[in-house]
Scaffold this active site. Structure first.
Site, PDB file in Angstrom:
ATOM      1  N   LYS A   1       6.413   4.359  15.715  1.00  0.00           N
ATOM      2  CA  LYS A   1       5.362   4.365  15.210  1.00  0.00           C
ATOM      3  C   LYS A   1       4.527   2.989  15.777  1.00  0.00           C
ATOM      4  O   LYS A   1       4.871   1.872  14.915  1.00  0.00           O
ATOM      5  CB  LYS A   1       5.324   4.297  13.648  1.00  0.00           C
ATOM      6  CG  LYS A   1       4.013   4.891  13.215  1.00  0.00           C
ATOM      7  CD  LYS A   1       4.665   5.868  11.940  1.00  0.00           C
ATOM      8  CE  LYS A   1       2.673   6.148  11.046  1.00  0.00           C
ATOM      9  NZ  LYS A   1       1.882   5.126  11.365  1.00  0.00           N
TER      10      LYS A   1
ATOM     11  N   GLU B   1      -2.238   5.266  20.634  1.00  0.00           N
ATOM     12  CA  GLU B   1      -2.274   4.290  19.824  1.00  0.00           C
ATOM     13  C   GLU B   1      -3.132   3.469  20.900  1.00  0.00           C
ATOM     14  O   GLU B   1      -2.693   2.155  21.437  1.00  0.00           O
ATOM     15  CB  GLU B   1      -1.353   4.025  18.985  1.00  0.00           C
ATOM     16  CG  GLU B   1      -2.153   2.950  17.992  1.00  0.00           C
ATOM     17  CD  GLU B   1      -1.414   3.824  16.436  1.00  0.00           C
ATOM     18  OE1 GLU B   1      -1.949   3.396  15.541  1.00  0.00           O
ATOM     19  OE2 GLU B   1      -1.861   5.328  16.747  1.00  0.00           O
TER      20      GLU B   1
ATOM     21  N   LYS C   1       9.583  13.539  14.944  1.00  0.00           N
ATOM     22  CA  LYS C   1       9.218  15.209  15.154  1.00  0.00           C
ATOM     23  C   LYS C   1       9.891  16.475  15.695  1.00  0.00           C
ATOM     24  O   LYS C   1      11.078  16.090  16.668  1.00  0.00           O
ATOM     25  CB  LYS C   1       8.393  14.522  16.867  1.00  0.00           C
ATOM     26  CG  LYS C   1       7.336  13.716  16.630  1.00  0.00           C
ATOM     27  CD  LYS C   1       6.105  13.646  17.861  1.00  0.00           C
ATOM     28  CE  LYS C   1       5.292  12.407  17.489  1.00  0.00           C
ATOM     29  NZ  LYS C   1       4.515  11.586  18.536  1.00  0.00           N
TER      30      LYS C   1
ATOM     31  N   CYS D   1     -11.392 -33.643   8.385  1.00  0.00           N
ATOM     32  CA  CYS D   1     -11.301 -34.985   9.081  1.00  0.00           C
ATOM     33  C   CYS D   1     -12.787 -35.192   9.335  1.00  0.00           C
ATOM     34  O   CYS D   1     -13.518 -34.191  10.080  1.00  0.00           O
ATOM     35  CB  CYS D   1     -10.347 -35.342  10.269  1.00  0.00           C
ATOM     36  SG  CYS D   1     -11.268 -36.400  11.163  1.00  0.00           S
TER      37      CYS D   1
ATOM     38  N   TYR E   1       1.087  -0.944  -0.059  1.00  0.00           N
ATOM     39  CA  TYR E   1      -0.094   0.303  -0.284  1.00  0.00           C
ATOM     40  C   TYR E   1       0.548   1.475  -0.037  1.00  0.00           C
ATOM     41  O   TYR E   1       0.811   2.158  -0.580  1.00  0.00           O
ATOM     42  CB  TYR E   1      -1.210   0.290   1.350  1.00  0.00           C
ATOM     43  CG  TYR E   1      -1.875   1.224   1.432  1.00  0.00           C
ATOM     44  CD1 TYR E   1      -3.161   1.132   0.871  1.00  0.00           C
ATOM     45  CD2 TYR E   1      -1.835   2.265   1.941  1.00  0.00           C
ATOM     46  CE1 TYR E   1      -3.772   2.191   0.752  1.00  0.00           C
ATOM     47  CE2 TYR E   1      -2.033   3.156   2.494  1.00  0.00           C
ATOM     48  CZ  TYR E   1      -3.449   3.629   1.199  1.00  0.00           C
ATOM     49  OH  TYR E   1      -4.480   4.461   1.377  1.00  0.00           O
TER      50      TYR E   1
END
Length: 666
Positions: free
Chosen positions: A119, A174, A290, A426, A37
């Site tokens: 992250k 998060e 950052k 099975c 992606y």
């Protein structure tokens, strides 16, 4: 590539990324890896940069992916929850640093410091506190509007309901599931023949975005806080200091946060996080760089989608070559036979990999795998090892084709793959691999209804080797049962009574309890009513079975194959010896007033339970269905009847009340 080709490719990439983002963010069911992606997004971003005339605000390069799920209340974020600009090489970090330092110089800022953090691979959420108390939690959504998941977040043990200072603050964190908990969840789902979670991130997202918080509560969710969105009455200059303060308040702050005074230190921090990646208990999909100075951040500002003061460095998935030494098959608790690759041990992303699942027969054929092949493996989502491809150019001619077994490797019963299914199963009812699940089903309420014989007791009986097959339930002794619990005499007597009572059950309950594939309660009643004895069912031909209304060829084939197994015949004989009834007790009804009629029940019934109404319908020769169609004769509508009632009205199907049904049944 000319302008027209570029435009066409940009549109194609937008459609693809929108589709994959919807699967990832909204449905929590990704169809491609994060890396694949990311590469599509990189290509799209580069083309839009080269052809800016084709840029529009609907492109995922310009907005945050994700929408509010139906059923959730919307929350508008006072401070947007933006995403990050991804980069994939160290040269791009140089570019980022050059841009930051140039802006610092232009604005008279003498010192540039950074904070590098892990992250975390999860779902972003904002937590809002008023006067130190947790009042609301929301998902990121599209960055501007998210979902109110307050009740779900209250089930996450790491989120404090009250913090150590009576202030108003909104923080961002998060939500994730640890590697160990994720592996355990998928193992349980595999054993229960449920669809596996693609990765830990989507498992966490799917768990948090449940409409029922009781489901969320059962999932092992955790959270790390990584940012202050808004705070009243406090002022900080440094992001790093802000995080230290959040830890003192009682928040579970991102444990990997490295203060860096130079670009060189930033690169070392990224390298360090890369090295410790595998030892972390939680999954990461990169490192975040950052700007530490909060006032400088305000000067740098943001785009519509991303802050200009932060970037995310994505680590490439590590791949290694190894030899596929063998393929062995394992039998799950539901009887699904799963091929497992035995590999020459190789270290991938910090873990030694010696085996991995091959899922099913179709996966082996799709990858064109042969025993002895040189294969490339990687760890999907940093957790699950997977075979990516075969290096056919390294074949020597000594490689061997693999075929899925025709008999179960555990019990020797026939193994079958039904049309339209990927799994091979099975068919043996006494297969040791399936025994626990078969026992749980056999004693369940809709089957033999043996009260007191729950999963925990069954597991204890198996662990102590007091039972080794279904029929052993009827050989259990009072003393053995009593030994399972402290002061267990009363429990033992109740269970013995329940076991003995179950011997007198009608034949249809026994058929249900046997767990014949595709055969549920209704089909069991049809079989018991038509054939009267278990022996007659065992001797029925496929043609005869398939001609019964509501049985059909698939079910008939399943019934025939089940009763052909030696294990089935052996079990039936043992049950007969134990005194279990194998004859239909239902008297032949001379009143077939509902014969050929199909009823659909909808809404809340007041005079009957749903089962009582179904039993009355079946007693008079009718049948029930779960959906309304032109073939439906009556819809019995209770209170708060919904879409089925509306459909019945549109099709002109006769709708009856409970009072009308009562008169019809008298």
């Amino acid at each position: 590539m000319n302008k027209e080709q570029a435009k066409k490719r940009i549109e194609e990439l937008r459609n693809k990324t929108e589709y994959y983002a919807k699967k990832y963010y909204d449905e929590d069911k990704p169809e491609i890896s994060d890396f694949e992606y990311d590469m599509l997004m990189v290509e799209l971003r580069n083309l839009e940069k080269e052809y800016p005339e084709f840029v529009n605000k609907e492109s995922l390069t310009q907005k945050v992916g994700g929408h509010v799920k139906e059923g959730f209340k919307k929350v508008t974020h006072e401070v947007p929850l933006q995403s990050l600009q991804d980069i994939f090489n160290l040269e791009e970090i140089d570019e980022f640093d050059n841009r930051i330092r140039k802006s610092a110089e232009e604005n008279g800022i003498k010192e540039v410091k950074y904070v590098v953090e892990t992250k975390i691979d999860g779902l972003s959420a904002a937590l809002e506190y008023k006067d130190g108390k947790f009042v609301r939690g929301a998902t990121r959504g599209n960055g501007l509007v998210g979902e109110d998941v307050t009740q779900n977040l209250k089930t996450v043990k790491a989120i404090p309901i009250e913090i150590n200072d009576k202030i108003d603050v909104t923080v961002r964190g998060e939500v994730f599931i640890s590697k160990q908990d994720f592996e355990k969840m998928n193992q349980e789902r595999e054993e229960n023949e449920e669809e596996l979670f693609a990765n830990a991130r989507n498992a966490a997202a799917g768990s948090l975005r449940q409409l029922d918080s009781k489901i969320t509560e059962k999932r092992p969710l955790d959270i790390y806080i990584f940012n202050v969105q808004k705070i009243e009455g406090k002022e900080f200059n440094s992001h790093f200091d802000e995080l230290e303060y959040l830890a003192k308040l009682g928040f579970n702050v991102n444990p990997v946060r490295i203060s860096c005074n130079s670009l060189e230190e930033v690169k070392k921090a990224i390298e360090k996080i890369g090295e410790m990646r595998e030892t972390l208990t939680f999954g990461i999909d990169g490192a975040v760089i950052k700007v530490d100075n909060l006032k400088f951040r305000e000067i740098l500002g943001t785009t519509a989608k991303t802050p200009r003061w932060a970037i995310a460095y994505k680590y490439p998935p590590e791949q290694k070559e190894t030899i596929l030494k063998d393929i062995v098959c394992q039998v799950g608790r539901t009887g699904v036979i799963t091929p497992m690759a035995i590999l020459e041990p190789v270290k991938v992303a910090g873990s030694t990999i010696s085996k991995t699942t091959l899922h099913n027969e179709d996966f082996i054929k799709e990858k064109e795998l042969k025993i002895g092949d040189t294969v490339v493996i990687q760890k999907a989502g940093d957790v699950i090892p997977e075979i990516v491809k075969v290096l056919k150019e390294k074949r020597t001619g000594k490689e061997k084709e693999f075929e899925m077994p025709k008999i179960c490797p555990v019990c020797g019963a026939e193994a079958i793959r039904e049309e339209g299914e990927a799994a091979i199963r099975c068919t043996g009812i006494e297969c040791p691999a399936k025994l626990f699940r078969n026992l749980v089903h056999f004693v369940s309420r809709e089957a033999m209804n043996i009260d007191g014989l729950g999963e925990n007791i069954i597991q204890q009986l198996l662990d102590r080797r007091l039972i080794s097959n279904i029929a052993d339930i009827y050989e259990l002794k009072f003393e053995d049962i009593a030994s399972l619990k402290k002061n267990g005499k009363k429990f033992a007597q109740n269970l013995v009574d329940s076991i003995n009572t179950s011997k007198q059950n009608d034949l249809y309950r026994l058929i249900t309890a046997l767990g014949i594939r595709h055969v549920g309660g209704k089909a069991s009643k049809l079989l018991a009513k038509k054939y009267k004895t278990i022996d007659n069912i065992m001797n029925a031909s496929f043609e005869e079975l398939s001609e019964i209304n509501d049985i059909g060829e698939v079910m008939a084939n399943s019934i025939k194959e089940f009763f052909m197994q030696e294990q089935t015949k052996d079990l039936i004989e043992k049950l007969k010896t134990a005194g279990v009834n194998t004859i239909s007790l239902e008297e032949e009804s001379l009143d077939n007033r509902f014969e050929g009629k199909t009823f659909v029940l909808t809404g809340s019934l007041q005079k009957y339970t749903r089962k009582e109404a179904e039993d009355i319908i079946e007693k008079f020769g009718g049948k029930t269905s779960g959906s309304v169609s032109k073939k439906t004769d009556y819809v019995l509508a209770g209170e708060e009847a919904g879409s089925k009632l509306i459909k019945a009205q549109s099709l002109g199907v006769t709708i009856i009340s409970e009072e009308e049904f009562e008169k019809m049944s008298q």
